[in-house]
Design a protein around this motif. Sequence first.
Motif, PDB file in Angstrom:
ATOM      1  N   CYS A 375      42.689 -35.120 -73.847  1.00 30.36           N
ATOM      2  CA  CYS A 375      41.989 -36.376 -74.163  1.00 30.36           C
ATOM      3  C   CYS A 375      41.670 -37.152 -72.896  1.00 30.36           C
ATOM      4  O   CYS A 375      40.575 -37.727 -72.766  1.00 30.36           O
ATOM      5  CB  CYS A 375      42.831 -37.238 -75.096  1.00 30.36           C
ATOM      6  SG  CYS A 375      42.888 -36.651 -76.800  1.00 30.36           S
ATOM      7  N   LEU A 378      38.674 -35.655 -71.256  1.00 28.37           N
ATOM      8  CA  LEU A 378      37.435 -36.043 -71.936  1.00 28.37           C
ATOM      9  C   LEU A 378      37.048 -37.480 -71.608  1.00 28.37           C
ATOM     10  O   LEU A 378      35.879 -37.788 -71.366  1.00 28.37           O
ATOM     11  CB  LEU A 378      37.601 -35.878 -73.444  1.00 28.37           C
ATOM     12  CG  LEU A 378      37.685 -34.442 -73.975  1.00 28.37           C
ATOM     13  CD1 LEU A 378      38.169 -34.447 -75.418  1.00 28.37           C
ATOM     14  CD2 LEU A 378      36.334 -33.740 -73.870  1.00 28.37           C
ATOM     15  N   ASP A 379      38.026 -38.370 -71.591  1.00 25.75           N
ATOM     16  CA  ASP A 379      37.742 -39.786 -71.381  1.00 25.75           C
ATOM     17  C   ASP A 379      37.123 -40.061 -70.011  1.00 25.75           C
ATOM     18  O   ASP A 379      36.249 -40.925 -69.885  1.00 25.75           O
ATOM     19  CB  ASP A 379      39.019 -40.617 -71.529  1.00 25.75           C
ATOM     20  CG  ASP A 379      39.466 -40.763 -72.968  1.00 25.75           C
ATOM     21  OD1 ASP A 379      38.627 -40.581 -73.868  1.00 25.75           O
ATOM     22  OD2 ASP A 379      40.657 -41.068 -73.194  1.00 25.75           O
ATOM     23  N   ALA A 385      32.825 -32.149 -74.722  1.00 19.25           N
ATOM     24  CA  ALA A 385      33.112 -31.484 -75.995  1.00 19.25           C
ATOM     25  C   ALA A 385      32.763 -29.999 -75.939  1.00 19.25           C
ATOM     26  O   ALA A 385      33.405 -29.181 -76.604  1.00 19.25           O
ATOM     27  CB  ALA A 385      32.351 -32.173 -77.123  1.00 19.25           C
ATOM     28  N   ASP A 392      38.148 -30.525 -81.539  1.00 14.78           N
ATOM     29  CA  ASP A 392      37.405 -31.782 -81.501  1.00 14.78           C
ATOM     30  C   ASP A 392      38.350 -32.953 -81.258  1.00 14.78           C
ATOM     31  O   ASP A 392      39.571 -32.832 -81.339  1.00 14.78           O
ATOM     32  CB  ASP A 392      36.602 -31.985 -82.784  1.00 14.78           C
ATOM     33  CG  ASP A 392      37.477 -32.018 -84.035  1.00 14.78           C
ATOM     34  OD1 ASP A 392      38.457 -32.777 -84.056  1.00 14.78           O
ATOM     35  OD2 ASP A 392      37.171 -31.277 -84.988  1.00 14.78           O
ATOM     36  N   ARG A 393      37.766 -34.115 -80.973  1.00 15.02           N
ATOM     37  CA  ARG A 393      38.584 -35.259 -80.588  1.00 15.02           C
ATOM     38  C   ARG A 393      39.517 -35.700 -81.706  1.00 15.02           C
ATOM     39  O   ARG A 393      40.669 -36.106 -81.454  1.00 15.02           O
ATOM     40  CB  ARG A 393      37.675 -36.413 -80.155  1.00 15.02           C
ATOM     41  CG  ARG A 393      38.416 -37.613 -79.570  1.00 15.02           C
ATOM     42  CD  ARG A 393      39.287 -37.153 -78.394  1.00 15.02           C
ATOM     43  NE  ARG A 393      40.104 -38.217 -77.874  1.00 15.02           N
ATOM     44  CZ  ARG A 393      39.780 -38.941 -76.806  1.00 15.02           C
ATOM     45  NH1 ARG A 393      38.628 -38.720 -76.172  1.00 15.02           N
ATOM     46  NH2 ARG A 393      40.574 -39.870 -76.352  1.00 15.02           N
ATOM     47  N   ASP A 397      43.461 -36.096 -81.244  1.00 13.61           N
ATOM     48  CA  ASP A 397      44.119 -37.381 -81.509  1.00 13.61           C
ATOM     49  C   ASP A 397      45.275 -37.239 -82.489  1.00 13.61           C
ATOM     50  O   ASP A 397      46.304 -37.926 -82.379  1.00 13.61           O
ATOM     51  CB  ASP A 397      43.103 -38.400 -82.038  1.00 13.61           C
ATOM     52  CG  ASP A 397      42.187 -38.932 -80.959  1.00 13.61           C
ATOM     53  OD1 ASP A 397      42.547 -38.830 -79.772  1.00 13.61           O
ATOM     54  OD2 ASP A 397      41.100 -39.450 -81.290  1.00 13.61           O
TER      55      ASP A 397
END
Length: 403
Positions: A375, A378-379, A385, A392-393, A397
């Motif tokens: 994560c 990605l941030d 993605a 997937d996010r 999460d």
Amino acid sequence: MAPGRLTEDVYAHIDARLAEVDARVAGLYPGEPPGRQPVHTVYVPAGRFHPELAGRWGAQAAAALAEHGPLETDDAIADRVRAKLAAEPIEDLRIDFEDGYGRPDDDTEDADARSAGAALAESVAGGHAPPFTGIRFKSFEQPTRRRGIRTLDLFLSGLLGGGDLPGGFVVTLPKVTAVEQVEACAEVLEQLEAAYGLAAGALRFEVQVETAQSILSEDGTVAVARIVQAGGGRITGLHYGTYDYSAGLGISAEYQSMEHPAADFAKAFMQVAAAGTGVRLSDGSTNKLPVGDTPAVRAAWREHTRLIRRSLERGFYQGWDLHPHQLPSRYAATYEFFRAGFEPAADRLRAYASKAEGGFLDEPATAQALAAYLCRGLDCGALTAADLPDLDRATLDRYVRRA
């Protein structure tokens, strides 16, 4: 379930005995907060701030990269760095009314506080502001307390006169020498919310750990653990202050650094105190700036990259940057860290999800750490993605929350 020898009364008694403890632990240790953590905080003296500062820093960083590059990284990461400098060069900006600003007369600081707040409002309205912003005011020690509170008040007047409180806004409390100063800061923020008609809890703050008293209280107790709780749920972060902390311990200027053993000692205490509380950590800065001729710039980039990598490996995902030329090495080091490990991390998470046998016997806490790592990648833009087509996010999460 097969019956055991203990009766339901025993289970009920233990539940009742620990009910208060359960509630206390749940309140004190809510876990990783939702949302993105910036990879750095940029400190800019208030007198130098203007609405388009972030874009200017990005242009200066790109120009330095064009003149003194290439970075010691692969072309794909270099391309990502250049794109980042063009799109979002600063993730977190702190307008500084403390060490970087100095101590002008009161009329000057009053005017600067109002104008800086208005300039930030203009930057937000124009779409030029970084996603995270805020102000560092003077400490709550007696000589600077009233000046710091007044500056914060006037800054908010300028900021809120031009719009709403920006998302991601945070204020910074420096040079804490007593836990009671943290409690007082929380009280002042509550009063400011009432004065400006803000929602309760809207004003959050981070504490700079840059004094020995922020680690160890006079009675020998661990001050930093008490600091985390003293904010009444308003504290978002603990930020290590490299040079004030080192100087306070009597370390010679030549040896003051983010990797001094005294720095590691303080940061280890910060890490343990903040674990599970939802309070995030930031490492400090290096004052070896990438300026001068090309050999000097490249040497400073290498040093900055090494220190950032060291922090990342130790679980400090944020640091301070003080000059535009530090942005290329900040993003290159961060992207290298996440891109070097994302495929093994994703493979381990897939194996955990499928219960497949592999080279690791991972537990739920490790799956949580693997997902959190992805994560963060990605941030910050190190990953997209497309790099994780089957993770997937929302899935990541859930693992972070251990849902």
